[in-house]
Enzyme design. Structure first.
Site, PDB file in Angstrom:
ATOM      1  N   ASP A  14      19.269  43.098  44.272  1.00  0.00           N
ATOM      2  CA  ASP A  14      19.540  43.563  45.227  1.00  0.00           C
ATOM      3  C   ASP A  14      18.940  44.808  45.186  1.00  0.00           C
ATOM      4  O   ASP A  14      19.971  45.715  46.475  1.00  0.00           O
ATOM      5  CB  ASP A  14      20.996  43.341  46.252  1.00  0.00           C
ATOM      6  CG  ASP A  14      20.739  42.108  45.798  1.00  0.00           C
ATOM      7  OD1 ASP A  14      20.487  40.822  45.984  1.00  0.00           O
ATOM      8  OD2 ASP A  14      22.765  42.175  46.109  1.00  0.00           O
ATOM      9  N   GLU A 224      16.770  36.676  54.128  1.00  0.00           N
ATOM     10  CA  GLU A 224      17.678  37.528  53.854  1.00  0.00           C
ATOM     11  C   GLU A 224      16.630  38.209  52.971  1.00  0.00           C
ATOM     12  O   GLU A 224      15.381  38.219  52.760  1.00  0.00           O
ATOM     13  CB  GLU A 224      19.000  36.944  52.798  1.00  0.00           C
ATOM     14  CG  GLU A 224      18.251  36.319  51.483  1.00  0.00           C
ATOM     15  CD  GLU A 224      19.413  35.926  50.779  1.00  0.00           C
ATOM     16  OE1 GLU A 224      20.605  35.926  51.591  1.00  0.00           O
ATOM     17  OE2 GLU A 224      19.306  35.550  49.662  1.00  0.00           O
TER      18      GLU A 224
HETATM   19  O1  FUB Z   1      24.450  39.471  46.254  1.00  0.00           O
HETATM   20  C1  FUB Z   1      23.898  38.976  46.781  1.00  0.00           C
HETATM   21  C2  FUB Z   1      23.402  37.896  47.659  1.00  0.00           C
HETATM   22  O2  FUB Z   1      22.098  37.602  47.260  1.00  0.00           O
HETATM   23  C3  FUB Z   1      22.294  39.461  48.611  1.00  0.00           C
HETATM   24  O3  FUB Z   1      23.080  40.209  50.061  1.00  0.00           O
HETATM   25  C4  FUB Z   1      21.236  38.685  49.303  1.00  0.00           C
HETATM   26  O4  FUB Z   1      20.550  39.147  49.190  1.00  0.00           O
HETATM   27  C5  FUB Z   1      20.950  37.553  47.835  1.00  0.00           C
HETATM   28  O5  FUB Z   1      20.687  38.519  46.485  1.00  0.00           O
END
Ligand code: FUB
Length: 325
Positions: A14, A224
């Site tokens: 991320d 997301e």
């Molecule tokens: O790293 C945890 C979660 O996985 C993140 O918040 C999302 O975007 C995904 O990459």
């Protein structure tokens, strides 16, 4: 694009990259080993601290500045320090991060430092009115700062459709609009929202009868990993489609939207998640993202990479890998 992890002594994911004082700072999640089995709730992403990385030259040595913020130092949080972002204003640096509160509900917190590498000191409470995950802070040319956020499934955005938390909330399906990411203006001191939380409209085309992206359009709908950058006066909102594993983007002429879907930035990588940032450094544009190659494909043990991209002004300002120039 170069396919080497930025670092191999930590699992990282991320990546939110920014240029502060002429240096690239990367704010990643710090993945760790866990016995928790993979599930759709993302329980296996059980992170407990953040490290900040920095580079003078992309492709050159990477400095790990050590622990910048630890879960035990966030008074309101119980677990899961997920994807963070950072911003600067008036000589201070702000780390925005999601975590579950003591009731298991994801909120977004802010922590402050006088240095881009931290350490950061967390505010005692999460940002009032915040929920879900994956904050992206964007400071526009006029100094107004915005926070984009949201993520479905484990990120709980589907639980907020009525405005209050409903643990039974489900992602919609059928002939209805998909859930939308959220945006709010940040206050002058960067520690609270100065507007209500708004949905960020994602339209399917430029035509007069364009519609919001549909709930069943899993190749294009928001899941997301919100990111915002601006190029030549155009706002680019990019995100992950989650269960179809694409990084895609939409453009608009206002940071509050609406945005129109434009296309893909990255095809699926090794590992379930995909998450990124886009940043200009010394006149070139870079895509930072992650995959799970360092762990041989374990979804929750990822590594951050960087590659050059360009924005094709000849074709609707499309984002392409440098290799396609
Ligand atoms: O790293 C945890 C979660 O996985 C993140 O918040 C999302 O975007 C995904 O990459």
């Amino acid at each position: 694009m170069p396919d080497q992890p930025l670092v191999t002594h930590l699992y990282t994911a991320d990546p939110s990259a920014h240029v502060f004082d002429g240096r690239v700072y990367v704010y990643p999640s710090h993945d760790r080993e866990t016995p928790i089995a993979d599930n759709d709730n993302g329980d296996q992403y059980d992170m407990v601290d953040y490290h900040v990385l920095s580079l003078e030259v992309i492709g050159g040595p990477v400095t790990d500045h050590g622990v910048a913020l630890a879960l035990e130092d966030v008074p309101w949080a119980s677990k899961q320090l997920w994807a963070p972002d950072a911003a600067t204003k008036d000589g201070l640096y702000y780390l925005y991060f999601p975590a579950r509160d003591k009731d298991g509900i994801f909120r977004i917190g802010v922590a402050v430092s006088s240095s881009p590498e931290g350490p950061f000191v967390a505010e005692p409470e999460p940002i009032a009115g915040s929920y879900s995950i994956d904050p992206c802070s964007f400071v526009d040319d006029d100094g107004q700062a915005y926070l984009y956020f949201g993520g479905i499934w484990g990120g709980q955005l589907q639980c907020w459709q009525s405005g209050t938390f409903d643990p039974a909330g489900k992602e919609p399906s059928g002939n209805v609009p998909a859930l939308l990411p959220r945006v709010a203006k940040l206050s002058e001191d960067m520690r609270s929202f100065s507007s209500e939380v708004l949905p960020l409209s994602l339209l399917d085309t430029d035509s007069a009868d364009s519609k919001l992206l549909g709930a069943d359009d899993h190749d294009r709908r928001f899941f997301e990993a919100a990111w915002m950058h601006k190029y030549n006066g155009v706002y680019y909102f990019s995100y992950s489609t989650g269960d179809t594993h694409y990084l895609v983007y939409a453009t608009g002429d206002n940071p509050l939207g609406p945005f129109t879907y434009r296309g893909r930035i990255l095809e699926p990588v090794l590992g379930w998640t995909t998450h990124h940032s886009i940043v200009e450094f010394n006149g070139k544009w870079y895509l930072f993202h992650h995959d799970a190659s360092l762990s041989g494909g374990k979804n929750h043990l990822r590594c951050v990479k960087a590659g050059k991209i360009f924005i094709d002004t000849a074709e609707q300002q499309r984002i392409r890998p440098e290799t396609q120039r």
